[in-house]
Design a protein around this motif. Structure first.
Motif, mmCIF file in Angstrom:
data_model
loop_
_atom_site.group_PDB
_atom_site.id
_atom_site.type_symbol
_atom_site.label_atom_id
_atom_site.label_comp_id
_atom_site.label_asym_id
_atom_site.label_seq_id
_atom_site.Cartn_x
_atom_site.Cartn_y
_atom_site.Cartn_z
ATOM 1 N N GLY A 50 53.740 36.294 52.303
ATOM 2 C CA GLY A 50 54.579 35.431 51.455
ATOM 3 C C GLY A 50 55.172 34.267 52.223
ATOM 4 N N ALA A 51 55.733 34.560 53.400
ATOM 5 C CA ALA A 51 56.384 33.511 54.191
ATOM 6 C C ALA A 51 55.365 32.478 54.680
ATOM 7 C CB ALA A 51 57.118 34.129 55.370
ATOM 8 N N LEU A 53 52.551 31.543 53.212
ATOM 9 C CA LEU A 53 52.148 30.646 52.112
ATOM 10 C C LEU A 53 53.247 29.620 51.819
ATOM 11 C CD1 LEU A 53 50.286 32.841 49.481
ATOM 12 C CD2 LEU A 53 49.354 31.204 51.093
ATOM 13 N N ILE A 54 54.498 30.081 51.786
ATOM 14 C CA ILE A 54 55.607 29.145 51.503
ATOM 15 C C ILE A 54 55.694 28.079 52.593
ATOM 16 C CG2 ILE A 54 58.117 28.940 51.222
ATOM 17 C CD1 ILE A 54 58.092 31.815 50.125
ATOM 18 N N THR A 55 55.625 28.508 53.854
ATOM 19 C CA THR A 55 55.745 27.540 54.951
ATOM 20 C C THR A 55 54.552 26.570 54.965
ATOM 21 O OG1 THR A 55 54.790 29.193 56.427
ATOM 22 C CG2 THR A 55 57.178 28.939 56.481
ATOM 23 N N PHE A 57 52.854 25.442 52.343
ATOM 24 C CA PHE A 57 53.060 24.412 51.314
ATOM 25 C C PHE A 57 54.215 23.479 51.675
ATOM 26 C CE2 PHE A 57 50.752 27.497 48.555
ATOM 27 C CZ PHE A 57 49.683 26.665 48.279
ATOM 28 N N LEU A 58 55.293 24.037 52.244
ATOM 29 C CA LEU A 58 56.423 23.176 52.637
ATOM 30 C C LEU A 58 55.977 22.152 53.683
ATOM 31 C CD1 LEU A 58 59.631 25.396 52.997
ATOM 32 C CD2 LEU A 58 59.286 23.465 51.492
ATOM 33 N N THR A 75 62.736 24.888 59.726
ATOM 34 C CA THR A 75 62.283 25.177 58.367
ATOM 35 C C THR A 75 61.712 26.586 58.284
ATOM 36 O OG1 THR A 75 61.729 22.874 57.995
ATOM 37 C CG2 THR A 75 60.664 24.450 56.556
ATOM 38 N N VAL A 79 63.174 29.663 56.125
ATOM 39 C CA VAL A 79 62.336 30.160 55.026
ATOM 40 C C VAL A 79 62.096 31.670 55.182
ATOM 41 C CG1 VAL A 79 59.967 30.140 54.120
ATOM 42 C CG2 VAL A 79 61.208 28.009 54.398
ATOM 43 N N PHE A 83 63.401 34.392 52.635
ATOM 44 C CA PHE A 83 62.379 35.186 51.946
ATOM 45 C C PHE A 83 62.655 36.682 52.094
ATOM 46 C CE2 PHE A 83 58.086 37.069 51.615
ATOM 47 C CZ PHE A 83 57.792 36.665 50.334
#
Lengths: 190, 58
Positions: A50-51, A53-55, A57-58, A75, A79, A83
């Motif tokens: 999860g982390a 994928l978020i990082t 895209f960010l 960041t 994140v 998360f």
């Protein structure tokens, strides 16, 4: 084929625990029994995926287009911490049984440097989204594999006749060193 | 300026997540779940067996 190589390399050849010595604190702390090892492994897998994928895209949608790449580290840390908090909250609220299994391990993951390593590696190696997904599942799979193997060995070591001074963490460190040597033998397969 | 706003937003998201998580009640039967980690002697870590949740240890 490239994705398979990436996955095998992350699980066996470049195993984060035994070749890069990352995540050792939870590795030694939560490997005393098989059940804990499985719980921790699953929690780490979920958070890393999860982390990452978020990082990803960010970084590509906000940091890079705005020339703020230098904020990458802060960041990623924030994140990951956020998360983990949100994951714990949702598990607490919606699944008591899952919380019983994973809840105690979630705070430990915030201090697990493997999560930050995977997020950073996905960016520095310039992985595509698909490669990021594969790497973000393969690295924790390797972590879980070693954690489970190590837990099984430690369960047997508890009953073994080891010298008093070597009981506990010292014999665990020696066992980990032997495992690292065994895994280094896989270096040439890819 | 963009960077400052961005960092403030990230810190805000973390603070919000932290507060929401701490306000969410633990499910019944899970109040005293604890995994006692024994890999180091840092007593300020909640996973350590001797951690007392910020109480004075004088």
């Amino acid at each position: 084929m490239k994705l398979l190589s990436l996955a095998l390399a992350a699980i066996l050849v470049n195993n984060v625990v035994l070749t890069k010595y990352l995540g050792l604190c939870p590795f030694f702390g939560v490997s005393r029994n098989f059940r804990s090892a499985i719980g921790m492994g699953l929690a780490v897998t979920f958070v890393i995926f999860g982390a990452s994928l978020i990082t990803y895209f960010l970084y590509y949608l906000i940091l890079l287009p705005n020339g703020m790449e230098y904020l990458r580290l802060i960041t990623f840390i924030l994140v990951i911490a956020s998360f983990v908090q949100l994951t714990e909250m949702f598990i607490k609220k919606y699944s008591a049984s899952l919380y019983k299994t994973l809840g105690i391990y979630l705070p430990l993951i915030t201090t697990n440097c493997v999560v930050l390593y995977v997020a950073q590696e996905n960016i520095t190696m310039k992985y595509t989204l698909l490669e990021t997904c594969v790497n973000s599942l393969a690295v924790p799979a390797g972590y879980m594999l070693v954690l489970v193997l190590f837990a099984c060995m430690r369960e047997r070591l508890e009953g073994a006749d080891t010298p008093r001074a070597w009981k506990g963490v010292p014999i665990a460190l020696i066992t980990a060193a032997l495992m690292a040597m065994a895994f280094s033998g896989l270096a040439g397969i890819i | 300026m963009k960077a400052v706003i961005y960092v403030v937003i990230l810190v805000g998201v973390y603070a919000l997540a932290y507060i929401l998580n701490h306000r969410t009640k633990k499910p019944a039967g899970c109040e005293n779940l604890r995994e006692e980690c024994s890999s180091c002697h840092i007593v300020s870590c909640p996973a350590n067996a001797v951690y007392e949740g910020g109480k004075d240890r004088d």
